[in-house]
Design a protein around this motif. Structure first.
Motif, PDB file in Angstrom:
ATOM      1  N   ARG B 114       0.754  -1.347  -0.003  1.00 13.74           N
ATOM      2  CA  ARG B 114       0.004  -0.242   0.038  1.00 13.74           C
ATOM      3  C   ARG B 114       0.936   1.499   0.092  1.00 13.74           C
ATOM      4  O   ARG B 114       0.505   2.241  -0.266  1.00 13.74           O
ATOM      5  CB  ARG B 114      -1.050  -0.057   1.134  1.00 13.74           C
ATOM      6  CG  ARG B 114      -0.339   0.244   2.482  1.00 13.74           C
ATOM      7  CD  ARG B 114      -1.302  -0.142   3.762  1.00 13.74           C
ATOM      8  NE  ARG B 114      -0.304   0.146   4.939  1.00 13.74           N
ATOM      9  CZ  ARG B 114       0.256  -1.164   5.253  1.00 13.74           C
ATOM     10  NH1 ARG B 114       0.321  -2.310   4.517  1.00 13.74           N
ATOM     11  NH2 ARG B 114       1.016  -1.044   6.490  1.00 13.74           N
ATOM     12  N   SER B 115       2.165   1.084   0.555  1.00 10.92           N
ATOM     13  CA  SER B 115       2.829   2.556   0.585  1.00 10.92           C
ATOM     14  C   SER B 115       3.736   2.547  -0.594  1.00 10.92           C
ATOM     15  O   SER B 115       4.700   3.369  -0.661  1.00 10.92           O
ATOM     16  CB  SER B 115       3.757   2.477   1.729  1.00 10.92           C
ATOM     17  OG  SER B 115       3.037   2.269   2.797  1.00 10.92           O
ATOM     18  N   VAL B 116       3.676   1.619  -1.620  1.00 12.32           N
ATOM     19  CA  VAL B 116       4.755   1.778  -2.716  1.00 12.32           C
ATOM     20  C   VAL B 116       3.968   2.643  -3.763  1.00 12.32           C
ATOM     21  O   VAL B 116       2.940   2.656  -4.017  1.00 12.32           O
ATOM     22  CB  VAL B 116       4.700   0.139  -3.416  1.00 12.32           C
ATOM     23  CG1 VAL B 116       5.588   0.532  -4.548  1.00 12.32           C
ATOM     24  CG2 VAL B 116       5.282  -0.818  -2.469  1.00 12.32           C
ATOM     25  N   SER B 117       4.712   3.759  -4.137  1.00 11.50           N
ATOM     26  CA  SER B 117       4.394   4.477  -5.019  1.00 11.50           C
ATOM     27  C   SER B 117       4.590   4.213  -6.564  1.00 11.50           C
ATOM     28  O   SER B 117       5.253   3.475  -6.816  1.00 11.50           O
ATOM     29  CB  SER B 117       5.261   5.926  -4.928  1.00 11.50           C
ATOM     30  OG  SER B 117       4.814   6.930  -5.949  1.00 11.50           O
ATOM     31  N   LEU B 118       3.518   4.681  -7.372  1.00  8.21           N
ATOM     32  CA  LEU B 118       3.461   4.026  -8.624  1.00  8.21           C
ATOM     33  C   LEU B 118       3.366   5.207  -9.797  1.00  8.21           C
ATOM     34  O   LEU B 118       2.921   6.246  -9.562  1.00  8.21           O
ATOM     35  CB  LEU B 118       2.203   3.295  -8.995  1.00  8.21           C
ATOM     36  CG  LEU B 118       2.175   2.816 -10.352  1.00  8.21           C
ATOM     37  CD1 LEU B 118       3.130   1.807 -10.927  1.00  8.21           C
ATOM     38  CD2 LEU B 118       0.610   2.194 -10.726  1.00  8.21           C
ATOM     39  N   LEU B 119       4.758   5.172 -10.460  1.00  9.78           N
ATOM     40  CA  LEU B 119       4.945   6.186 -11.483  1.00  9.78           C
ATOM     41  C   LEU B 119       4.518   5.623 -12.878  1.00  9.78           C
ATOM     42  O   LEU B 119       5.365   4.605 -13.494  1.00  9.78           O
ATOM     43  CB  LEU B 119       6.425   6.550 -11.473  1.00  9.78           C
ATOM     44  CG  LEU B 119       6.660   7.815 -10.484  1.00  9.78           C
ATOM     45  CD1 LEU B 119       6.810   7.243  -9.013  1.00  9.78           C
ATOM     46  CD2 LEU B 119       7.890   8.655 -10.988  1.00  9.78           C
ATOM     47  N   LEU B 120       3.912   5.940 -13.729  1.00 15.34           N
ATOM     48  CA  LEU B 120       3.474   5.478 -15.125  1.00 15.34           C
ATOM     49  C   LEU B 120       3.755   6.193 -16.067  1.00 15.34           C
ATOM     50  O   LEU B 120       3.747   7.460 -16.091  1.00 15.34           O
ATOM     51  CB  LEU B 120       1.836   5.269 -15.131  1.00 15.34           C
ATOM     52  CG  LEU B 120       1.259   4.253 -13.969  1.00 15.34           C
ATOM     53  CD1 LEU B 120      -0.111   4.387 -13.851  1.00 15.34           C
ATOM     54  CD2 LEU B 120       1.586   2.903 -14.447  1.00 15.34           C
ATOM     55  N   ASP B 121       4.434   5.683 -17.058  1.00 15.89           N
ATOM     56  CA  ASP B 121       4.930   6.359 -18.379  1.00 15.89           C
ATOM     57  C   ASP B 121       3.680   6.970 -19.004  1.00 15.89           C
ATOM     58  O   ASP B 121       2.663   6.301 -19.590  1.00 15.89           O
ATOM     59  CB  ASP B 121       5.629   5.505 -19.375  1.00 15.89           C
ATOM     60  CG  ASP B 121       6.308   6.203 -20.608  1.00 15.89           C
ATOM     61  OD1 ASP B 121       7.101   5.378 -21.133  1.00 15.89           O
ATOM     62  OD2 ASP B 121       5.984   7.321 -20.877  1.00 15.89           O
ATOM     63  N   LYS B 122       3.691   8.246 -19.419  1.00 14.15           N
ATOM     64  CA  LYS B 122       2.436   8.962 -20.150  1.00 14.15           C
ATOM     65  C   LYS B 122       2.101   8.408 -21.215  1.00 14.15           C
ATOM     66  O   LYS B 122       1.293   8.527 -21.947  1.00 14.15           O
ATOM     67  CB  LYS B 122       2.789  10.453 -19.989  1.00 14.15           C
ATOM     68  CG  LYS B 122       3.418  10.960 -20.927  1.00 14.15           C
ATOM     69  CD  LYS B 122       3.389  12.422 -21.080  1.00 14.15           C
ATOM     70  CE  LYS B 122       3.617  13.235 -22.088  1.00 14.15           C
ATOM     71  NZ  LYS B 122       4.949  12.974 -22.884  1.00 14.15           N
ATOM     72  N   GLY B 123       3.332   7.755 -21.867  1.00 10.71           N
ATOM     73  CA  GLY B 123       3.396   7.032 -23.187  1.00 10.71           C
ATOM     74  C   GLY B 123       2.197   6.025 -23.258  1.00 10.71           C
ATOM     75  O   GLY B 123       1.640   5.763 -24.306  1.00 10.71           O
ATOM     76  N   PHE B 124       1.698   5.298 -22.283  1.00  8.56           N
ATOM     77  CA  PHE B 124       0.873   4.358 -22.192  1.00  8.56           C
ATOM     78  C   PHE B 124      -0.514   4.967 -22.575  1.00  8.56           C
ATOM     79  O   PHE B 124      -1.276   4.079 -23.006  1.00  8.56           O
ATOM     80  CB  PHE B 124       0.489   3.672 -20.879  1.00  8.56           C
ATOM     81  CG  PHE B 124       1.707   2.892 -20.309  1.00  8.56           C
ATOM     82  CD1 PHE B 124       2.002   1.691 -20.919  1.00  8.56           C
ATOM     83  CD2 PHE B 124       2.420   2.857 -19.039  1.00  8.56           C
ATOM     84  CE1 PHE B 124       3.114   0.791 -20.618  1.00  8.56           C
ATOM     85  CE2 PHE B 124       3.377   2.063 -18.547  1.00  8.56           C
ATOM     86  CZ  PHE B 124       3.431   1.088 -19.283  1.00  8.56           C
ATOM     87  N   SER B 126      -1.632   6.745 -24.840  1.00  8.38           N
ATOM     88  CA  SER B 126      -1.796   6.819 -26.157  1.00  8.38           C
ATOM     89  C   SER B 126      -1.645   5.315 -27.002  1.00  8.38           C
ATOM     90  O   SER B 126      -1.819   5.193 -27.978  1.00  8.38           O
ATOM     91  CB  SER B 126      -0.962   7.504 -26.983  1.00  8.38           C
ATOM     92  OG  SER B 126       0.518   7.296 -26.728  1.00  8.38           O
ATOM     93  N   GLN B 127      -1.537   4.426 -26.034  1.00 12.33           N
ATOM     94  CA  GLN B 127      -1.331   2.814 -26.750  1.00 12.33           C
ATOM     95  C   GLN B 127      -2.794   2.368 -26.808  1.00 12.33           C
ATOM     96  O   GLN B 127      -3.654   2.741 -26.000  1.00 12.33           O
ATOM     97  CB  GLN B 127      -0.560   1.999 -25.738  1.00 12.33           C
ATOM     98  CG  GLN B 127       0.894   2.466 -25.703  1.00 12.33           C
ATOM     99  CD  GLN B 127       1.533   2.394 -26.859  1.00 12.33           C
ATOM    100  OE1 GLN B 127       1.506   1.685 -27.982  1.00 12.33           O
ATOM    101  NE2 GLN B 127       2.335   3.606 -27.322  1.00 12.33           N
ATOM    102  N   ARG B 128      -2.653   1.355 -27.694  1.00 11.02           N
ATOM    103  CA  ARG B 128      -4.117   0.760 -27.873  1.00 11.02           C
ATOM    104  C   ARG B 128      -4.193  -0.420 -26.614  1.00 11.02           C
ATOM    105  O   ARG B 128      -5.355  -0.436 -25.969  1.00 11.02           O
ATOM    106  CB  ARG B 128      -4.101  -0.138 -29.224  1.00 11.02           C
ATOM    107  CG  ARG B 128      -5.529  -0.858 -29.592  1.00 11.02           C
ATOM    108  CD  ARG B 128      -5.401  -0.828 -30.855  1.00 11.02           C
ATOM    109  NE  ARG B 128      -4.491  -1.940 -31.514  1.00 11.02           N
ATOM    110  CZ  ARG B 128      -5.010  -3.252 -31.839  1.00 11.02           C
ATOM    111  NH1 ARG B 128      -6.058  -3.465 -31.748  1.00 11.02           N
ATOM    112  NH2 ARG B 128      -4.118  -4.269 -32.203  1.00 11.02           N
ATOM    113  N   TYR B 129      -3.250  -1.030 -26.491  1.00 10.63           N
ATOM    114  CA  TYR B 129      -2.982  -2.047 -25.270  1.00 10.63           C
ATOM    115  C   TYR B 129      -1.670  -1.877 -24.514  1.00 10.63           C
ATOM    116  O   TYR B 129      -0.744  -1.433 -25.046  1.00 10.63           O
ATOM    117  CB  TYR B 129      -3.044  -3.519 -25.729  1.00 10.63           C
ATOM    118  CG  TYR B 129      -4.396  -3.938 -26.406  1.00 10.63           C
ATOM    119  CD1 TYR B 129      -4.494  -4.376 -28.006  1.00 10.63           C
ATOM    120  CD2 TYR B 129      -5.514  -4.107 -25.751  1.00 10.63           C
ATOM    121  CE1 TYR B 129      -5.385  -4.646 -28.190  1.00 10.63           C
ATOM    122  CE2 TYR B 129      -6.621  -4.269 -26.385  1.00 10.63           C
ATOM    123  CZ  TYR B 129      -6.574  -4.724 -27.680  1.00 10.63           C
ATOM    124  OH  TYR B 129      -8.018  -5.233 -28.378  1.00 10.63           O
ATOM    125  N   CYS B 130      -1.787  -2.011 -23.360  1.00 10.45           N
ATOM    126  CA  CYS B 130      -0.672  -2.099 -22.429  1.00 10.45           C
ATOM    127  C   CYS B 130      -0.296  -3.490 -21.952  1.00 10.45           C
ATOM    128  O   CYS B 130      -1.377  -4.215 -21.631  1.00 10.45           O
ATOM    129  CB  CYS B 130      -0.725  -1.218 -21.336  1.00 10.45           C
ATOM    130  SG  CYS B 130      -1.354   0.516 -21.757  1.00 10.45           S
TER     131      CYS B 130
END
Lengths: 413, 331
Positions: B114-124, B126-130
């Protein structure tokens, strides 16, 4: 899952000393005797009779994948060739579930030869690649019972052997060595009795071939060798968090009977069955028909041998598969099946490419016996020298530290 | 309680999230994964599990092609330079409940994370599927970015999309732009808390060894545990990683051999020409091979001897004041 097949003691227990129903002796493999008609042990038959499994190529590859490095030479060359439930251990490890290692030695003699070191060298590799703790049992009580040694002499031998074991390079941060006489204490004794309550004298007779003429201690000892398979035998190392920790036991295949019994008992005490990884027997210098024996110094390379001794033993006593004369050798090549130097190189020469080259040249006659023996002498000398140097650095204090009942806080590294 | 792959997939179905699933042999790298799932037409992700000096944890999930510079990210998070490094191996099963090679944002479904921070690539976005691993690296699932957001929201997470390749200058007038993503609480990482006493001599010999910072690899499989040792200004950080490293015989020998090789090569280059670089490398490999076994053995002996001395000193020091006895000379 293989652990449930061929395991029950009641039904399919192979007759203790390997006699067939007709009373004819085929091959005898148990903790106190290893022999075979014609000298050569049939490992396939043995694996079938015992009910363990062969360690195949896919498992070796799995080892390499999980540990991220090349498998130990003993695995690659098939010296450790059989197992019980090794896949379960690997599955659990991949899920993040740890395990601990358990191996041991019966300190019957002061002088150790390379064959004795084999399980320890392999166990060290397992400790290094998996980063797990290890307990080593020195069964001084067993030698007292079977060899008629005095208690004091057994204890002394145990300590001496401990030094050679330590010299194999175990990591003191995650290794606990103990001798039965000095470690016997409430936690392990209670487990021994719990185990004893699960196994009748009849079963012991069935597995180990004892009779009523044998001293009672021999009936009791198997429970003592079984107990270290359960983590609660070592509360100073394994806290409640690790109360159900899995156990992997590297050993020679003649120890299988002890652990078949242990595996049968484990579920009744709510433990995982200990897994096994088993080795073949190391060939004597004289070849398959000879037996590596402490009484015949020329049957093996001892860790105390000088470089001169090694050279002498290999040149004079190592059974050669080469032809009688140089001309014949060049023409026909050597019989690699029986050649002992090649067998030894198979286990001790790490370089796959070089080994292949030697086998090709020797088998075709391009290489002579003398050359192969010379290479073996080099390889063995390096190993023995390294061992002697490490052995010289082992002090009484170091043995005390390895054997101290202490926590191992960094045991999973 | 650790979530299994099947439980995760069941949860996705409950949430009416459609996904494609593909089984394959366990893969440890994005390249390997691509061989099996490239046909799905989605964006492969590389997932890093990191920690900072205060033991706070992060998962950075990026498109395979995105360049992730941990030094820059560390500054953008307000952790200073070199504040981010790979999380210790034990944290994978303990906190994320996944095995090596299986780091995935889906692991955040576990309470322990629960305390783990998540950073996501904004490039996701615009993708059809990840494409991600559903808690095991023997399976890959593909889902749309909006469904992925739906999942994150369902576990109480606000999806944080970041331009990972951006390198703003962080300074007095430019506060770290990602500081809001630093977790509020640190976790008790397995392997010990902050104050782990170094195991006597080996830790000290390590302090005098100069270490090069390795650029952490992108694959979570090989956590780079080497630290930058700053002699002088900062005190060396003593934490579980450092102790594990300083008592690790194999790492020590590796470093010694590396040092010697580099010096050897540079000396050789002075003597002969650079053309026979190949021969030098080959020779060096040969030397390393032959010397490794002996060095490993000698170093283990050293480690065991030193531990022994420390152990006995410890015992004697507890006994000494009690009994007021003289030191007993050991023969």
């Amino acid at each position: 899952m293989a652990s449930t097949t061929g395991e029950t003691l009641a039904a399919a227990e192979p007759i203790a000393d390997g006699r067939t129903e007709e009373g004819e002796e085929e091959q005898v493999v148990n903790p106190w005797e290893v022999s075979a008609k014609g000298g050569k042990i049939d490992y396939d038959k043995l694996v079938d009779r015992f009910g363990c499994q062969r360690l195949d190529e896919s498992l070796i590859q799995r080892f390499e994948r999980i540990t991220g490095r090349r498998a130990h030479v003993f695995l690659r060359r098939g010296l450790f060739f059989a197992h019980r439930d090794l896949s379960d251990i690997l599955d659990a490890y991949e899920r993040g579930e740890k395990f601990y290692l358990y191996t041991g030695r019966g300190p019957s003699s002061e002088s150790l030869h390379l064959g004795h070191l084999v399980p320890f060298m392999f166990t060290k590799y397992l400790q290094d690649v998996f980063k797990v703790p290890l307990v080593i049992q020195l069964t001084d009580d067993e030698k007292c019972m079977w060899k008629g040694l005095s208690v004091e002499e057994s204890e002394r031998l145990a300590r001496e052997n401990a030094k050679d074991i330590i010299a194999c390079g175990f990591d003191i941060e995650r290794t606990f060595i103990f001798a039965d006489f000095s470690y016997m204490s409430p936690p392990i004794y209670k487990n021994i009795v719990r185990i004893a309550n699960c196994v009748t004298g009849n079963k012991i007779v069935g597995i180990f071939g004892l009779t009523l003429e044998d001293y009672g201690g021999k009936f009791f000892f198997p429970y003592i060798q079984a107990a270290p398979s359960f983590p609660s035998s070592f509360p100073h190392i394994f806290s409640d968090k690790y109360s159900k920790l899995r156990c992997l036991i590297p050993c020679a295949i003649d120890q299988d009977p002890y652990f078949r019994m242990t595996r049968d008992v484990a579920p009744r005490l709510s433990y995982h069955k200990p897994a096994l990884i088993e080795s073949k027997f190391f060939p004597a210098l004289q070849g398959e028909s000879g037996k590596m024996s402490a009484s015949d110094p020329n049957s093996a390379i001892y860790v105390t041998d000088s470089l001169k001794d090694i050279k002498n033993k290999v040149n004079r006593y190592a059974f050669s598969g080469g032809q009688d004369t140089i001309e014949k050798q060049r023409k026909f090549g050597a019989n690699l099946e029986v050649d002992v130097p090649v067998k030894y190189l198979n286990f001790f020469l790490d370089d796959d490419a070089e080994l292949l080259s030697i086998k090709e040249k020797y088998g075709s006659g391009a290489m002579l016996t003398g050359e192969v023996k010379a290479r073996l002498i080099e390889v063995l000398s390096e190993i023995v020298e390294r061992h002697q140097r490490a052995r010289a650095a082992v002090t009484e204090e170091m043995v005390d530290a390895f054997m101290a009942v202490r926590p191992l806080p960094r045991m999973f590294g | 309680m650790a979530f299994t792959k099947d439980q995760l997939l069941a949860r996705l179905q409950e949430l009416k999230i459609e996904f494609l699933s593909c089984d394959h042999p366990a893969v440890m790298t994005v390249e390997e994964q691509a061989k099996y799932v490239g046909h799905l037409g989605g964006a492969l992700s590389k997932n890093l599990f990191l920690k900072d000096k205060k033991h706070r944890l992060y998962i950075i999930s990026a498109l395979a092609n995105t360049k992730v510079d941990l030094k820059i990210l560390s500054q953008r998070l307000g952790l200073g330079k070199g504040g981010l490094r790979m999380a210790p191996e034990e944290a994978l099963p303990e906190i994320l409940h996944v095995a090596l090679g299986s780091v995935t944002p889906f692991a955040l479904i576990n309470e322990s994370a629960r305390s783990v921070s998540l950073l996501l690539d904004k490039g996701f976005k615009s993708q059809r599927y990840c494409l991600f691993h559903p808690l095991t690296n023997e399976v890959t699932i593909a889902l749309t970015p909006s469904d992925f957001d739906k999942f994150l929201l369902s576990i109480g997470r606000e999806p944080a999309y970041v331009d990972l390749e951006d390198c703003p200058v962080v300074g007095k007038d430019n506060p770290p732009d990602l500081a809001y993503l630093v977790p509020a609480e640190a976790l008790n990482l397995p392997g010990g808390a902050d104050k782990v006493p170094p195991t006597s001599a080996p830790a000290q010999t390590n302090a005098t060894l100069e270490q090069k910072t390795k650029q952490p690899t992108q694959k979570p499989k090989e956590p780079s545990k080497e630290q930058k040792q700053k002699s002088g200004k900062d005190k060396p950080q003593i934490n579980a990683d450092a102790v594990a490293d300083s008592t690790n015989v194999e790492k020590f020998v590796e470093k010694v051999l590396e040092k010697v090789s580099n010096v050897f090569i540079s000396e050789l280059s002075k003597q002969s020409n650079a053309e026979d670089g190949n021969i030098k490398d080959h020779m060096l490999e040969g030397v390393k091979q032959r010397v490794s076994f002996d060095l490993l053995s000698m170093t283990m002996t050293l480690k065991n001897s030193v531990y022994t001395q420390g152990f006995h000193a410890g015992i004697e020091s507890t006994l000494y004041p009690l009994a007021n006895r003289k030191i007993v000379e050991r023969k």
